[in-house]
Design a protein around this motif. Structure first.
Motif, PDB file in Angstrom:
ATOM      1  N   TYR A  36       0.868  -1.177   0.000  1.00  0.00           N
ATOM      2  CA  TYR A  36       0.000   0.000   0.000  1.00  0.00           C
ATOM      3  C   TYR A  36       0.901   1.221   0.000  1.00  0.00           C
ATOM      4  N   ARG A  37       0.705   2.096  -0.975  1.00  0.00           N
ATOM      5  CA  ARG A  37       1.508   3.316  -1.086  1.00  0.00           C
ATOM      6  C   ARG A  37       0.652   4.489  -0.634  1.00  0.00           C
ATOM      7  N   ALA A  38       0.798   4.883   0.631  1.00  0.00           N
ATOM      8  CA  ALA A  38      -0.052   5.910   1.244  1.00  0.00           C
ATOM      9  C   ALA A  38       0.020   7.234   0.500  1.00  0.00           C
ATOM     10  N   GLU A  39       1.221   7.610   0.037  1.00  0.00           N
ATOM     11  CA  GLU A  39       1.366   8.897  -0.646  1.00  0.00           C
ATOM     12  C   GLU A  39       0.552   8.972  -1.938  1.00  0.00           C
ATOM     13  N   ARG A  40       0.218   7.825  -2.510  1.00  0.00           N
ATOM     14  CA  ARG A  40      -0.591   7.786  -3.739  1.00  0.00           C
ATOM     15  C   ARG A  40      -1.994   7.256  -3.490  1.00  0.00           C
ATOM     16  N   ASP A  41      -2.280   6.863  -2.245  1.00  0.00           N
ATOM     17  CA  ASP A  41      -3.540   6.193  -1.908  1.00  0.00           C
ATOM     18  C   ASP A  41      -3.776   5.059  -2.904  1.00  0.00           C
ATOM     19  N   SER A  42      -2.748   4.215  -3.056  1.00  0.00           N
ATOM     20  CA  SER A  42      -2.732   3.211  -4.119  1.00  0.00           C
ATOM     21  C   SER A  42      -2.151   1.894  -3.617  1.00  0.00           C
TER      22      SER A  42
END
Length: 128
Positions: A36-42
């Motif tokens: 989960y890439r929080a900075e991209r909400d992805s």
């Protein structure tokens, strides 16, 4: 330059949970890694087939719709080789996924069919 092969195919989905279930439970791809890439909400889900890394499944907030029909320029579809097209179609039907009518490749004489993934991406099953 010498190409060695295809490393992976990247797919962006709208509903991550639904697409993750489709690619893992219906198609049977195995999860190599999920991030989960929080900075991209992805989410980024790395999937393999028979131990070979083949698909990166991405989720992004509100991606634009993919144009499938009429066919547009660019990447057309993803194709998987299968040994038995009838068994493949039966498996898909067991998951309430309908296939297009079986067609025959006019050059190879091989049979194939198509489905659409949860986001409408055409997926081909080609009998080898």
């Amino acid at each position: 330059m010498q190409l060695l092969g295809i490393h992976h195919i990247a797919i962006i989905c709208k509903d991550y949970a639904h697409s993750k279930k489709f690619y893992t439970e219906v198609l049977g791809l195995e999860i190599k890694q999920e991030i989960y890439r929080a900075e991209r909400d992805s989410y980024k889900l790395d999937l393999s087939l028979n131990g070979q890394y083949v698909v990166e499944l991405f989720s992004f907030p509100s991606p634009p719709e993919r144009i499938s029909r009429p066919e547009a320029a660019g990447l057309r579809h993803l194709a998987f080789a299968v040994n038995n097209l009838e068994k493949c179609i039966s498996h898909l039907a067991g998951h309430n996924i309908s296939t297009e009518p079986i067609r025959v490749d006019e050059f190879t004489g091989k049979r194939f069919t198509f489905i659409a993934d949860p986001d409408g991406l055409p997926i081909e099953f080609y009998e080898v």
